[in-house]
Design a protein around this motif. Structure first.
Motif, PDB file in Angstrom:
ATOM      1  N   GLU A   1       0.599  -1.223  -0.146  1.00 48.50           N
ATOM      2  CA  GLU A   1       0.204  -0.614   0.312  1.00 48.50           C
ATOM      3  C   GLU A   1       1.002   1.643   0.301  1.00 48.50           C
ATOM      4  OE1 GLU A   1      -3.536   1.871   0.470  1.00 48.50           O
ATOM      5  OE2 GLU A   1      -3.344   0.328  -0.257  1.00 48.50           O
TER       6      GLU A   1
ATOM      7  N   ASP B   1      -7.871  -3.625   5.655  1.00 43.13           N
ATOM      8  CA  ASP B   1      -7.749  -2.696   6.713  1.00 43.13           C
ATOM      9  C   ASP B   1      -6.949  -1.914   6.397  1.00 43.13           C
ATOM     10  OD1 ASP B   1     -10.361  -3.222   7.294  1.00 43.13           O
ATOM     11  OD2 ASP B   1     -10.033  -3.611   9.384  1.00 43.13           O
TER      12      ASP B   1
ATOM     13  N   PRO C   1      -6.364   0.702   2.184  1.00 39.65           N
ATOM     14  CA  PRO C   1      -7.463   0.959   2.006  1.00 39.65           C
ATOM     15  C   PRO C   1      -7.557   1.174  -0.068  1.00 39.65           C
ATOM     16  CG  PRO C   1      -6.287   2.496   2.760  1.00 39.65           C
ATOM     17  CD  PRO C   1      -5.395   1.406   2.950  1.00 39.65           C
ATOM     18  N   GLU C   2      -6.238   1.749  -0.266  1.00 42.62           N
ATOM     19  CA  GLU C   2      -6.214   1.669  -1.591  1.00 42.62           C
ATOM     20  C   GLU C   2      -6.145   0.872  -2.469  1.00 42.62           C
ATOM     21  OE1 GLU C   2      -7.389   4.878  -2.459  1.00 42.62           O
ATOM     22  OE2 GLU C   2      -7.943   5.225  -0.376  1.00 42.62           O
TER      23      GLU C   2
ATOM     24  N   GLY D   1     -11.579  -5.224  -2.879  1.00 39.04           N
ATOM     25  CA  GLY D   1     -11.174  -3.610  -2.872  1.00 39.04           C
ATOM     26  C   GLY D   1     -11.609  -3.011  -3.347  1.00 39.04           C
ATOM     27  N   ASP D   2     -12.403  -1.877  -3.001  1.00 33.64           N
ATOM     28  CA  ASP D   2     -13.293  -0.389  -3.462  1.00 33.64           C
ATOM     29  C   ASP D   2     -12.758  -0.182  -4.391  1.00 33.64           C
ATOM     30  OD1 ASP D   2     -14.465  -0.678  -0.822  1.00 33.64           O
ATOM     31  OD2 ASP D   2     -13.269   1.094  -0.398  1.00 33.64           O
TER      32      ASP D   2
END
Length: 168
Positions: free
Chosen positions: A47, A63, A66-67, A113-114
């Protein structure tokens, strides 16, 4: 696709794991994955370096990224341990080769993941649902996947053939 493998010689050494991840980032990799007791360091370092990561053991490591979290293997050992404990209590436990996975609900696909595009999620989910049938592919040394409706005992097949790299 180019794959690099780094062996740290340890199941848990955050310093070596960070160093290995940074080394891969320096080589320009797009994605890292690891098989260590706690993948937090690998996921966190990826990350920080802006590369995607695939987790192992627990979806909770998402967690820490997040990206750039893709997904991973999320193990749920409770049902298996409960089964074994009950067998011990009942006096019926016997040593056996037991390799539960997707079909038994032990290994699950971690949430995406988003930033993982929906078309990619859909493609992975299609393969994942097919994977609930254990050992439906043998992976050969030439990179091909041979679909096998019933390959029998994969461990025996692998022991008998130097060309089989694995199964899934």
């Amino acid at each position: 696709v180019t794959t690099y493998a780094i062996f740290t010689g340890s199941w848990s050494d955050p310093g070596k794991e960070a160093s290995a991840t940074n080394g891969l980032a320096d080589r320009g990799v797009d994605v890292v994955a690891s098989l260590v007791d706690s993948p937090i360091t690998v996921v966190q370092t990826a990350e920080e370096r802006g590369i995607w990561s695939i987790g192992y053991h627990s979806a909770a490591v998402a967690d820490f990224a997040p990206e750039d979290w893709l997904s991973g293997v999320d193990f749920h050992w409770g049902p298996l341990f409960t089964k074994y404990a009950q067998q011990v209590i009942d006096g019926t436990w016997e040593p056996a080769f037991d390799r539960p996975g997707i079909k038994e609900g032990i290994a699950r696909l971690a949430p995406f993941g988003d930033n993982v595009p929906m078309d990619v999620q859909d493609a992975i989910n299609a393969v994942y649902s097919d994977a609930a049938t254990p050992f439906n592919h043998l992976f050969m040394a030439d990179g091909k996947s041979l679909a096998a409706a019933n390959p029998g005992d994969p461990a025996k097949l692998i022991a008998e053939s130097e060309k089989v790299l694995g199964w899934g």
